[in-house]
Write an enzyme that holds these catalytic residues in place. Structure first.
Site, PDB file in Angstrom:
ATOM      1  N   SER A 106       1.027  -2.718  -1.149  1.00  0.00           N
ATOM      2  CA  SER A 106       0.528  -1.343  -1.099  1.00  0.00           C
ATOM      3  C   SER A 106       0.572  -0.755   0.310  1.00  0.00           C
ATOM      4  O   SER A 106       1.629  -0.612   0.909  1.00  0.00           O
ATOM      5  CB  SER A 106      -0.879  -1.296  -1.684  1.00  0.00           C
ATOM      6  OG  SER A 106      -1.333   0.021  -1.857  1.00  0.00           O
ATOM      7  N   ASP A 244       1.673   6.245   0.129  1.00  0.00           N
ATOM      8  CA  ASP A 244       1.556   4.940   0.776  1.00  0.00           C
ATOM      9  C   ASP A 244       2.777   4.098   0.410  1.00  0.00           C
ATOM     10  O   ASP A 244       3.687   4.566  -0.275  1.00  0.00           O
ATOM     11  CB  ASP A 244       0.238   4.251   0.408  1.00  0.00           C
ATOM     12  CG  ASP A 244       0.181   3.830  -1.052  1.00  0.00           C
ATOM     13  OD1 ASP A 244       0.919   4.408  -1.877  1.00  0.00           O
ATOM     14  OD2 ASP A 244      -0.597   2.911  -1.382  1.00  0.00           O
ATOM     15  N   ASP A 246       3.581   1.743  -1.642  1.00  0.00           N
ATOM     16  CA  ASP A 246       4.053   1.506  -3.004  1.00  0.00           C
ATOM     17  C   ASP A 246       3.915   2.730  -3.899  1.00  0.00           C
ATOM     18  O   ASP A 246       4.178   2.662  -5.095  1.00  0.00           O
ATOM     19  CB  ASP A 246       3.340   0.304  -3.631  1.00  0.00           C
ATOM     20  CG  ASP A 246       1.894   0.581  -4.000  1.00  0.00           C
ATOM     21  OD1 ASP A 246       1.259   1.407  -3.325  1.00  0.00           O
ATOM     22  OD2 ASP A 246       1.399  -0.051  -4.960  1.00  0.00           O
ATOM     23  N   ASP A 248       1.340   4.628  -4.983  1.00  0.00           N
ATOM     24  CA  ASP A 248       0.256   4.925  -5.922  1.00  0.00           C
ATOM     25  C   ASP A 248      -0.862   5.745  -5.272  1.00  0.00           C
ATOM     26  O   ASP A 248      -1.839   6.101  -5.936  1.00  0.00           O
ATOM     27  CB  ASP A 248      -0.301   3.654  -6.573  1.00  0.00           C
ATOM     28  CG  ASP A 248      -0.939   2.691  -5.583  1.00  0.00           C
ATOM     29  OD1 ASP A 248      -0.918   2.962  -4.368  1.00  0.00           O
ATOM     30  OD2 ASP A 248      -1.463   1.648  -6.037  1.00  0.00           O
TER      31      ASP A 248
END
Length: 449
Positions: A106, A244, A246, A248
């Site tokens: 993430s 960010d 990833d 999400d």
């Protein structure tokens, strides 16, 4: 049973340190294949698991390890390549795959990585399946007696997801005439986010879209919005959007250069829906959501509850209350009428829908909510105590809440990653907030010394 490896958001850690090592991830792939094979037999579903990843360099290694483990367990594998986490949730649903696996840490730096799973429905795996996977990890790995799995690369994954994102907007929606700066954090959205907003008509200025495996989240993205803010001001863009690593999470920067966090974005979406035909039946925040957000929703007559920090708990509370909106101040926003998990691009489009349909700037829309001043103090904990049972601390909390008189709040929360207790106060009077936080911290410090 307690989990040994899985946390609230999969398995995560520093690359090369257990459990984020190639040998463990190989075994994890095999164990997941074994555990999920039972659900395939029970449902008669498709014998395929999808694997996607973000752009950190260790993703190549862990992708290969997972692929080998799953194939050894007799599971077919669909390789998606670099894709946002929510895209993997979506594609798992549309392919009717047994599960989806994301290789990502993430918003963390490149030297961390992690593994998380999505179910056939595009939701987090149940506790029972995670425990079943952990039980298989403890067994010796053997090659399946039956047929080994196969792997294919799904070459049109990015295009499918771009079309899905655009399809969440009403017919005829257009960003024509709008200039948007996109900060893709040198992460998983670098090749899909620009396409989504360009194809919807916006003029897009893209930054942090040159991942090299090492620069993911480094000085960019939603955790470092300074570069985006500077670019918006420099170019005179209408607004900026930061994801960010990833994809999400999302934060915005308005045309004035102000950073708009997840609480404010949720407020904009909720206010737009509340004024519409179907209304807004409620919103889930977290323990860390700004009290000004709660007050703004109350003024609109929109119910609000707080969940523990973490998207798993937000989604659980949304399901319990049968509400469609929830999220965190970090920018992790879930619109469950549109998709099953937090999706930075989808959430950004929901914000832009409010901007376009209300004919106001982002700056004007966010001014409907007044963020309250907040003071956070970390108190080092030398011994474990039960905050709820400690009388001096509870007495101090009660006194602080009385002083707030319903227009603020206090929160004490042990950190999950450090030996500290986070003491937070927020309210309309910044001086009072600071004083109360310091007084509370002194009481806590005395009790945990």
């Amino acid at each position: 049973m307690s989990r040994q490896y899985f946390g609230t958001d999969g398995i995560r850690g520093k690359v090369g340190e257990q459990p984020i090592t190639p040998d463990f991830v190989l075994k994890l792939g095999w164990a997941a294949g074994r555990a999920l094979a039972e659900s395939i037999k029970a449902s008669g579903g498709r014998n395929q698991i999808l694997i996607g990843k973000d752009t950190r360099i260790s993703g190549y290694m862990f992708e290969s390890a997972l692929e080998a483990g799953l194939i050894n367990a007799g599971i077919d594998v669909g390789l998606l390549g670099p894709m946002p986490t929510p895209a993997i949730a979506y594609l798992t649903r549309t392919f009717q795959a047994t599960a989806g696996i994301v290789i990502s840490a993430s918003h963390n730096p490149y030297y961390d990585n992690g593994i998380k799973f999505f179910s056939r429905q595009g939701t987090k795996l149940s506790d029972e399946i995670e425990l079943a996977i952990e039980a298989e990890i403890d067994k010796p790995m053997v090659t399946t007696d039956g047929k080994l799995g196969k792997a294919i690369r799904i070459s049109d994954a990015a295009g499918r997801y771009v079309e899905f994102c655009k399809g969440t907007m009403p017919w005829g929606f257009s960003l024509q005439g709008m200039t948007i700066v996109l900060d893709c954090a040198n992460g998983a959205t670098y090749h899909v986010a620009p396409a989504v907003f360009q194809e919807l008509g916006a003029k897009v200025i893209s930054i942090a879209v040159e991942p090299d495996g090492l620069n993911i989240n480094r000085g960019c993205g939603s955790t470092h919005p300074e570069m985006l803010r500077d670019k918006v001001v420099e170019t005179g863009a209408d607004l900026g959007i930061a994801f960010d690593g990833d994809g999400d999470r999302v934060l915005f920067v308005d045309g004035h250069g102000d950073v708009i966090d997840g609480d404010e974005l949720l407020y904009i979406i909720a206010a737009h829906r509340a004024a519409g035909e179907h209304g807004c039946n409620g919103v889930v925040g977290t323990l860390m959501s700004n009290f000004g957000f709660e007050l703004a929703l109350k003024d609109m007559g929109v119910p609000f509850v707080r969940a523990k920090v973490g998207d798993r708990y937000v989604i659980e509370a949304m399901k319990k209350n049968q509400w469609l909106l929830g999220g965190e101040s970090s920018g992790h926003i879930v619109c469950s009428d549109v998709t099953t998990t937090g999706d930075g691009i989808v959430a950004a489009l929901q914000v832009l829908l409010a901007v376009v349909e209300q004919g106001k700037t982002l700056h004007e829309l966010k001014n409907g909510m007044k963020k309250l001043p907040q003071t956070m103090i970390n108190v080092r904990r030398n011994r474990q105590i039960d905050l709820a049972e400690n009388q001096p601390i509870q007495k101090a909390i009660a006194a602080a809440e009385t002083a707030m008189d319903g227009r603020g709040r206090v929160l004490l929360r042990p950190s999950g990653t450090e030996p500290v207790i986070r003491v937070m106060a927020e309210g309309e009077d910044s001086q009072l907030v600071s004083e109360l936080a310091q007084e509370l911290a002194q009481v806590v410090e005395k009790e945990v010394a």
